[in-house]
Motif scaffolding. Sequence first.
Motif, mmCIF file in Angstrom:
data_model
loop_
_atom_site.group_PDB
_atom_site.id
_atom_site.type_symbol
_atom_site.label_atom_id
_atom_site.label_comp_id
_atom_site.label_asym_id
_atom_site.label_seq_id
_atom_site.Cartn_x
_atom_site.Cartn_y
_atom_site.Cartn_z
ATOM 1 N N VAL A 43 50.376 58.649 33.372
ATOM 2 C CA VAL A 43 51.195 57.634 32.693
ATOM 3 C C VAL A 43 50.536 57.103 31.420
ATOM 4 O O VAL A 43 51.172 57.086 30.350
ATOM 5 N N PRO A 44 49.283 56.641 31.447
ATOM 6 C CA PRO A 44 48.688 56.180 30.182
ATOM 7 C C PRO A 44 48.600 57.278 29.134
ATOM 8 O O PRO A 44 48.818 57.028 27.940
ATOM 9 N N LEU A 69 50.620 59.891 28.740
ATOM 10 C CA LEU A 69 51.951 60.121 28.172
ATOM 11 C C LEU A 69 52.386 58.953 27.288
ATOM 12 O O LEU A 69 53.005 59.161 26.230
ATOM 13 N N ALA A 70 52.059 57.739 27.711
ATOM 14 C CA ALA A 70 52.416 56.572 26.901
ATOM 15 C C ALA A 70 51.731 56.641 25.543
ATOM 16 O O ALA A 70 52.366 56.433 24.494
ATOM 17 N N CYS A 109 43.268 54.084 32.005
ATOM 18 C CA CYS A 109 44.133 53.354 31.077
ATOM 19 C C CYS A 109 43.620 53.459 29.643
ATOM 20 O O CYS A 109 44.397 53.410 28.690
ATOM 21 N N LEU A 154 45.082 56.015 27.119
ATOM 22 C CA LEU A 154 46.226 55.702 26.256
ATOM 23 C C LEU A 154 45.765 55.551 24.808
ATOM 24 O O LEU A 154 46.402 56.063 23.881
ATOM 25 N N CYS A 170 49.167 48.862 31.193
ATOM 26 C CA CYS A 170 48.814 49.873 32.200
ATOM 27 C C CYS A 170 47.703 49.365 33.106
ATOM 28 O O CYS A 170 47.728 49.584 34.324
ATOM 29 N N SER A 221 55.514 53.639 38.560
ATOM 30 C CA SER A 221 54.827 54.251 37.424
ATOM 31 C C SER A 221 55.822 54.682 36.353
ATOM 32 O O SER A 221 55.593 54.480 35.150
ATOM 33 N N LEU A 222 56.926 55.269 36.780
ATOM 34 C CA LEU A 222 57.950 55.695 35.819
ATOM 35 C C LEU A 222 58.577 54.491 35.111
ATOM 36 O O LEU A 222 58.860 54.544 33.911
ATOM 37 N N LEU A 267 56.116 53.389 32.481
ATOM 38 C CA LEU A 267 56.117 54.289 31.320
ATOM 39 C C LEU A 267 57.344 54.042 30.444
ATOM 40 O O LEU A 267 57.224 53.913 29.224
ATOM 41 N N VAL A 322 57.098 50.553 28.674
ATOM 42 C CA VAL A 322 56.075 50.537 27.620
ATOM 43 C C VAL A 322 56.580 51.283 26.385
ATOM 44 O O VAL A 322 56.426 50.806 25.250
ATOM 45 N N LEU A 323 57.195 52.443 26.597
ATOM 46 C CA LEU A 323 57.709 53.206 25.450
ATOM 47 C C LEU A 323 58.835 52.464 24.737
ATOM 48 O O LEU A 323 58.952 52.515 23.511
#
Length: 244
Positions: free
Chosen positions: A19-20, A22-23, A132, A135, A156, A233-234, A237, A240-241
């Motif tokens: 997740v971090p 991809l973010a 994290c 990211l 995150c 988590s999704l 993500l 955040v995006l």
Amino acid sequence: MSRSRWLPNQHGAWAMLAVPFLAGTFLGRPRWIHLPLLAAWLLGYLAVYHAQQWLRLTRISRNPKAPRRHVRPAWVFGAAASAVGLGLAATHPWLLLAAACAAPFVAVNSLYAYANRERALLNGLAAVVPACGMLLVALRLGGGAWGAGLAPALACLLYFGGTVPYVKTMIRERNSRAYYRSSVACHAVAVAAAALLNPWLAVPFALYLLRAALLPGRGLKVGVVGAVEVLGSLALLGTVLAAF
């Protein structure tokens, strides 16, 4: 050693790794160079995991063959991670500094592994920080500014840091009122902190607080607990995006 034993069955860890990263990748400008960075990141995790399991079993196991099964994966993944990572560092030397910043946290996790205390609260929290921090690395590699990644990285950190005590209330510490109260209190603080980072973050973090307050004690199976965390988590993500 079977292929399945080369890959750890750590679903929460995979989410924390992905997740971090991809973010940071999509908050900046996704580039082809993110692919070798992702490879180095995952290979490095696998190498460290097997090295730490070797440390743990070397101390506690009476079977001399038990720790040996982690030696080959540690060397294979470590060599592959080094090859990819050094190739990246040749063109982006600042990545060596990023790796150096993560090293103390890896050392803490290794000490806990050697002491056979991998489930300790502080050990889990120590693992969250470099995950994290990735990211910031992914964002910078895509041309973004360090400062632009601080608030998303903190978001995150708030989420994955909160999952450490929460998951314990669902499994290993499910009968501990002290853990439950601490988990709920941490999530309540996280809602306020997340709202300060960006008001939209208050929405998923309020849901995280509800799950921390309502789900413990309901006898949910481990698979269900994992599925809830995947959704969490999704949600993080996506928020955040959208927020940053």
